[in-house]
Design a protein around this motif. Structure first.
Motif, PDB file in Angstrom:
ATOM      1  N   HIS B 110      48.995  49.861  43.520  1.00 27.92           N
ATOM      2  CA  HIS B 110      49.123  49.994  42.211  1.00 27.92           C
ATOM      3  C   HIS B 110      48.389  49.049  41.558  1.00 27.92           C
ATOM      4  O   HIS B 110      48.331  47.900  41.681  1.00 27.92           O
ATOM      5  N   HIS B 111      47.957  49.498  40.143  1.00 25.69           N
ATOM      6  CA  HIS B 111      47.066  48.423  39.520  1.00 25.69           C
ATOM      7  C   HIS B 111      47.770  47.258  38.956  1.00 25.69           C
ATOM      8  O   HIS B 111      47.284  46.226  38.916  1.00 25.69           O
ATOM      9  N   ILE B 112      48.976  47.580  38.608  1.00 26.49           N
ATOM     10  CA  ILE B 112      49.791  46.360  38.097  1.00 26.49           C
ATOM     11  C   ILE B 112      50.146  45.250  39.316  1.00 26.49           C
ATOM     12  O   ILE B 112      50.189  44.239  39.065  1.00 26.49           O
ATOM     13  N   GLY B 114      48.408  44.659  41.587  1.00 23.70           N
ATOM     14  CA  GLY B 114      47.034  43.660  41.607  1.00 23.70           C
ATOM     15  C   GLY B 114      46.918  42.812  40.558  1.00 23.70           C
ATOM     16  O   GLY B 114      46.856  41.574  40.881  1.00 23.70           O
ATOM     17  N   HIS B 115      47.333  43.128  39.361  1.00 26.80           N
ATOM     18  CA  HIS B 115      47.409  42.186  38.046  1.00 26.80           C
ATOM     19  C   HIS B 115      48.271  41.018  38.525  1.00 26.80           C
ATOM     20  O   HIS B 115      47.903  39.915  38.365  1.00 26.80           O
ATOM     21  N   ILE B 116      49.642  41.298  39.208  1.00 34.31           N
ATOM     22  CA  ILE B 116      50.520  40.139  39.514  1.00 34.31           C
ATOM     23  C   ILE B 116      49.817  39.175  40.504  1.00 34.31           C
ATOM     24  O   ILE B 116      49.981  37.959  40.641  1.00 34.31           O
ATOM     25  N   THR B 296      41.289  39.884  33.259  1.00 31.01           N
ATOM     26  CA  THR B 296      40.938  41.244  32.996  1.00 31.01           C
ATOM     27  C   THR B 296      40.771  42.243  34.474  1.00 31.01           C
ATOM     28  O   THR B 296      40.717  41.275  35.469  1.00 31.01           O
ATOM     29  N   ASP B 297      40.539  43.144  34.347  1.00 28.68           N
ATOM     30  CA  ASP B 297      40.358  44.153  35.435  1.00 28.68           C
ATOM     31  C   ASP B 297      39.282  43.827  36.694  1.00 28.68           C
ATOM     32  O   ASP B 297      38.192  43.511  36.014  1.00 28.68           O
ATOM     33  N   ASN B 298      39.522  43.457  37.750  1.00 28.04           N
ATOM     34  CA  ASN B 298      38.672  43.147  38.586  1.00 28.04           C
ATOM     35  C   ASN B 298      39.265  43.594  40.213  1.00 28.04           C
ATOM     36  O   ASN B 298      40.598  44.132  40.241  1.00 28.04           O
TER      37      ASN B 298
HETATM   38 ZN    ZN Z   1      44.443  46.192  33.895  1.00 23.03          ZN
END
Ligand code: ZN
Lengths: 201, 331
Positions: B110-112, B114-116, B296-298
């Motif tokens: 899940h993308h989120i 990843g952010h966490i 940012t997205d990575n």
């Molecule tokens: Zn994002």
């Protein structure tokens, strides 16, 4: 006897999923099945299954061949990305072919119109000919008004679905060996709507 | 364990190599932002086309920079959602093809998450923690009681905070993306314009449409009356109110669960005013915000999350893995 090249062929530009493994002109395994807009789900399991059946691995393949469109944008990208990844990461040649030429290879007419619906009366289409045991392109693939094209050209067979005959493609000059895998992209034949709107101001 | 991770949920094509959920060996991000600026936002079809163009070259550079070959890779992690579906499918199919070609296990992440987990790169996560996830598509408070366990406590009823920034920037003709531009302007101005107090009647949920409409109406009225608008002060006023709401709701969650750590995640975590306010308001608790490059997205962040997912579940995805434009964090 000269060793025959082994090919993995993928096309996802139409509603049908086409995956085949050939040894020279001889098909070892072919899957040609109607999809439900879900090539992203079915392509890789199909490839996995085919290699199981022929008891080979991807390493045994000599050339990766992919239908490069035109056709459904999302669909064609699935096949092209998978083919690019195979070719690049295993350092194998990548051969591209028009998805309409693949479609035309299913017919044996002297003037074959291969087409895919592109909505609002438009189609992605190309005119091909089966001639002296091979396939030739008569008119380049294009995105155009279907009715106008059909009324202006001699056509004796129209085809929008059918299992490709890759042996026929092999004898044609329509296969393109890509010099650099990284730069390969689908043939869209159309700018995106956003780009067209921007151009038209 | 060496993880190769792939992220393509929006307009960045990214591949990273990381080790043991901690060390980033490489993190290549091919950004399309300039292409989309002409359109005032991300155009999904253009994004998908660019991902196809760039994907194998980004894989190659990530491996090269990390000095690794495919045979060194133990696990592949790829963003499976949420995001732009056409974009997601490029990364997912590239990752599946790579996994199949080299017979490496693959997990969809899940993308989120990843952010966490971007926060874990520099500061080990400590539990229970509250994560404030803020971006163009998300405004959420998430509780984590242990690794890879997520409970969404609150989210936005309407606009995401980053979305509100983008819309205000558009109304003021400031360009895209709006977040960094408004943040910069705000620092040169004073919060002189009156802003409403945001009250969602819930302790953890958010709402940005009221604040957004208030600012847009104010700008339109002033334009009609031909009154000059001070962009800097307008940016400062909006930003102050927007960030205050984030701080207030985060505080509620932290107090209620007696959290040990507060982490801020997502693109808006790069916002300077938010970072300053977090440091000011949460002195009694460990706080962490990712380095700017991991806000940012990575793909690096996806590799960290993928590692912890695999540690916990020891489960891999099959070749029929799909992408999802919407996806619950617990799936
Ligand atoms: Zn994002």
């Amino acid at each position: 006897m000269k060793k025959q090249s082994k090919y993995l062929i993928i096309d996802t530009a139409t509603p049908y999923l086409y995956v085949a493994i050939y040894e020279g002109k001889k098909p070892l395994e072919i899957v040609y099945q109607q999809g439900k807009n879900n090539h992203s789900v079915t392509l890789m399991p199909t490839i996995e299954k085919l290699f199981d059946r022929v008891k080979m691995s991807l390493e045994d393949i000599d050339d990766i061949v992919v239908g490069i469109g035109p056709g459904s944008y999302t669909g064609v990208r699935i096949g092209v990305v998978v083919a690019k990844m195979f070719a690049w990461s295993l350092d194998k040649p990548l051969l591209t072919i028009s998805s309409l030429a693949l479609l035309a290879s299913a017919s044996k007419g002297p003037r074959i119109l291969a087409y895919q619906d592109a909505r609002r009366g438009n189609a992605f289409l190309g005119l091909y000919a089966y001639h002296q045991q091979t396939l030739k392109r008569l008119i380049d693939d294009q995105h155009t008004a279907y009715d106008a094209f059909v009324s202006q050209h001699d056509i004796d067979d129209e085809i929008s679905e059918g299992q490709p005959d890759f042996a026929l493609i092999l004898t044609s000059d329509l296969l393109h060996r890509e010099p650099s895998v990284h730069h390969v992209s689908p043939i869209y034949l159309r700018k995106t709507e956003a780009e067209r709107n921007l151009q038209n101001g | 364990m060496i993880v190769l991770s792939v992220e393509s949920s929006c307009d960045e094509t990214s591949v990273s190599i990381s080790q043991n959920g901690k060390t980033i060996l490489s993190n290549i991000v091919l950004s399309q932002i300039e292409l989309h600026q002409a359109f005032g936002g991300v155009v999904p079809e253009i994004a998908s086309r660019e991902h196809v163009k760039g994907i194998t070259a980004v894989f190659e550079k990530a491996l090269k920079d990390a000095d690794k070959t495919p045979s060194d890779i133990d696990l592949i992690a790829v963003t499976k959602g949420p995001g732009l579906i056409g974009s997601l499918l490029v990364g997912i199919n590239a990752a599946k093809a790579f996994a199949f070609a080299h017979q490496i296990p693959i997990v969809g992440i899940h993308h989120i998450a990843g952010h966490i987990y971007a926060n874990h790169i520099e500061n080990d996560l400590e539990f229970p923690l509250i994560a404030l996830v803020v971006s163009g598509g998300h405004t959420e408070l998430v509780l984590m009681k242990e690794h890879y366990s997520f409970e969404t406590l609150g989210q936005t009823y309407d606009d995401a905070v980053g979305e509100a920034y983008d819309k205000i920037a558009r109304v003021l003709d400031l360009g895209y993306p709006g977040g960094p531009i408004i943040d910069k302007l705000a620092h040169e101005g004073q919060p002189t314009y009156p802003m409403p107090n945001i009250d969602t009647s819930s302790r953890y949920d958010f709402s940005y449409s009221g604040l957004k409409s208030h600012v847009i109406n104010m700008i339109n009225t002033m334009r009609m009356k031909k009154e000059p608008i001070n962009h800097r002060n307008m940016a400062a006023s909006f930003q102050k109110a927007a960030v205050k709401h984030l701080i207030t709701q985060s505080k509620h969650a932290i107090e209620d669960v007696d959290a040990k750590m507060f982490v801020v995640a997502g693109g808006v975590a790069a916002n300077k005013h938010l970072r300053a306010e977090v440091n000011k308001h949460f002195k009694d608790i460990k706080t962490t915000m990712p380095a700017f490059k991991y806000c940012t997205d990575n793909a690096a962040m996806m590799g960290i999350a993928g590692y912890f997912y695999y540690q916990k579940y020891q489960r891999q995805d099959a070749m029929d893995m799909n992408g999802f434009s919407r996806l619950d964090l617990r799936e």
